[in-house]
Motif scaffolding. Structure first.
Motif, PDB file in Angstrom:
ATOM      1  N   ASN A   1     -10.041  -9.003 -38.876  1.00 59.43           N
ATOM      2  CA  ASN A   1     -10.757 -10.231 -39.226  1.00 59.43           C
ATOM      3  C   ASN A   1     -10.202 -10.626 -40.599  1.00 59.43           C
ATOM      4  O   ASN A   1      -9.772 -12.009 -40.552  1.00 59.43           O
ATOM      5  CB  ASN A   1     -12.486 -10.215 -39.662  1.00 59.43           C
TER       6      ASN A   1
ATOM      7  N   THR B   1     -15.544   2.169 -38.204  1.00 57.79           N
ATOM      8  CA  THR B   1     -14.963   1.414 -37.178  1.00 57.79           C
ATOM      9  C   THR B   1     -15.308  -0.121 -37.221  1.00 57.79           C
ATOM     10  O   THR B   1     -14.808  -0.981 -37.248  1.00 57.79           O
ATOM     11  CB  THR B   1     -15.949   1.484 -35.861  1.00 57.79           C
ATOM     12  N   ALA B   2     -16.744  -0.363 -38.902  1.00 58.28           N
ATOM     13  CA  ALA B   2     -17.112  -1.515 -39.283  1.00 58.28           C
ATOM     14  C   ALA B   2     -15.768  -2.124 -39.660  1.00 58.28           C
ATOM     15  O   ALA B   2     -15.372  -3.460 -39.660  1.00 58.28           O
ATOM     16  CB  ALA B   2     -18.607  -1.686 -39.212  1.00 58.28           C
ATOM     17  N   LEU B   3     -15.926  -1.932 -40.748  1.00 58.88           N
ATOM     18  CA  LEU B   3     -14.920  -2.121 -42.061  1.00 58.88           C
ATOM     19  C   LEU B   3     -13.570  -2.366 -40.879  1.00 58.88           C
ATOM     20  O   LEU B   3     -12.567  -2.649 -41.841  1.00 58.88           O
ATOM     21  CB  LEU B   3     -14.343  -0.557 -43.019  1.00 58.88           C
ATOM     22  N   ARG B   4     -13.012  -1.396 -39.906  1.00 59.78           N
ATOM     23  CA  ARG B   4     -11.668  -1.538 -39.811  1.00 59.78           C
ATOM     24  C   ARG B   4     -11.728  -3.491 -38.965  1.00 59.78           C
ATOM     25  O   ARG B   4     -10.485  -3.857 -38.662  1.00 59.78           O
ATOM     26  CB  ARG B   4     -11.207  -0.140 -38.515  1.00 59.78           C
ATOM     27  N   GLU B   5     -12.834  -3.000 -38.188  1.00 58.11           N
ATOM     28  CA  GLU B   5     -12.570  -4.436 -38.035  1.00 58.11           C
ATOM     29  C   GLU B   5     -12.659  -6.158 -38.441  1.00 58.11           C
ATOM     30  O   GLU B   5     -12.286  -6.732 -38.622  1.00 58.11           O
ATOM     31  CB  GLU B   5     -14.537  -4.773 -36.027  1.00 58.11           C
ATOM     32  N   GLU B   6     -13.136  -5.413 -39.626  1.00 57.86           N
ATOM     33  CA  GLU B   6     -13.447  -6.363 -41.022  1.00 57.86           C
ATOM     34  C   GLU B   6     -12.228  -6.328 -41.492  1.00 57.86           C
ATOM     35  O   GLU B   6     -11.461  -7.928 -41.401  1.00 57.86           O
ATOM     36  CB  GLU B   6     -14.847  -5.677 -41.944  1.00 57.86           C
TER      37      GLU B   6
ATOM     38  N   LEU C   1     -21.775   0.832 -44.271  1.00 63.39           N
ATOM     39  CA  LEU C   1     -21.130   0.436 -42.834  1.00 63.39           C
ATOM     40  C   LEU C   1     -19.450   1.376 -42.890  1.00 63.39           C
ATOM     41  O   LEU C   1     -19.212   1.880 -43.865  1.00 63.39           O
ATOM     42  CB  LEU C   1     -19.732  -0.944 -43.270  1.00 63.39           C
ATOM     43  N   ASP C   2     -19.620   1.897 -41.379  1.00 66.61           N
ATOM     44  CA  ASP C   2     -18.434   2.529 -41.363  1.00 66.61           C
ATOM     45  C   ASP C   2     -17.375   2.240 -41.010  1.00 66.61           C
ATOM     46  O   ASP C   2     -17.141   1.003 -40.878  1.00 66.61           O
ATOM     47  CB  ASP C   2     -19.533   3.724 -39.563  1.00 66.61           C
TER      48      ASP C   2
ATOM     49  N   ARG D   1     -19.404   0.897 -49.803  1.00 69.36           N
ATOM     50  CA  ARG D   1     -19.477   0.634 -48.262  1.00 69.36           C
ATOM     51  C   ARG D   1     -20.703  -0.287 -47.841  1.00 69.36           C
ATOM     52  O   ARG D   1     -20.829  -0.556 -46.671  1.00 69.36           O
ATOM     53  CB  ARG D   1     -18.649   1.413 -47.441  1.00 69.36           C
TER      54      ARG D   1
END
Length: 107
Positions: free
Chosen positions: A69, A61-66, A58-59, A55
């Motif tokens: 994207n 939330t950040a991974l879901r945003e990635e 990255l938490d 990871r």
């Protein structure tokens, strides 16, 4: 013009501008190679999100945003590939998925 083709045109404009600004040659191979690259990036984020990859701090939330994207990138490159190769996506969707993407019949 069907909405899907309008969307493809917008991706084309953005891609052409980006390529021009960065000296990228978008030849025939580039379009299919970008599909592969973007699918790889989507897979990489999915592996992290599902605890099968590092990871790197990255938490979720950040991974879901990635993930969102990379999904957008893949969609864009699918549309670019279809546009470049004169693929009639609306007609193919009708054939394969049995609905017309240009008709808003959802109640």
């Amino acid at each position: 013009m069907p909405p899907l083709l309008k969307l493809a045109d917008r991706f084309e404009q953005a891609s052409r501008t980006y390529a021009s600004s960065n000296g990228i040659a978008r030849d025939e191979d580039w379009f299919v190679l970008k599909l592969q690259e973007e699918l790889g990036e989507l897979t990489q984020v999915w592996m992290k999100l599902t605890a099968r990859g590092r990871r790197r701090g990255l938490d979720d939330t950040a991974l879901r945003e990635e993930l969102a994207n990379e999904t957008a990138d893949l969609l864009g490159h699918i549309l670019l590939f279809a546009r470049r190769n004169d693929i009639d996506l609306p007609a193919a969707i009708v054939r394969k998925w049995r609905f017309d993407p240009g008709v808003d019949d959802i109640a």
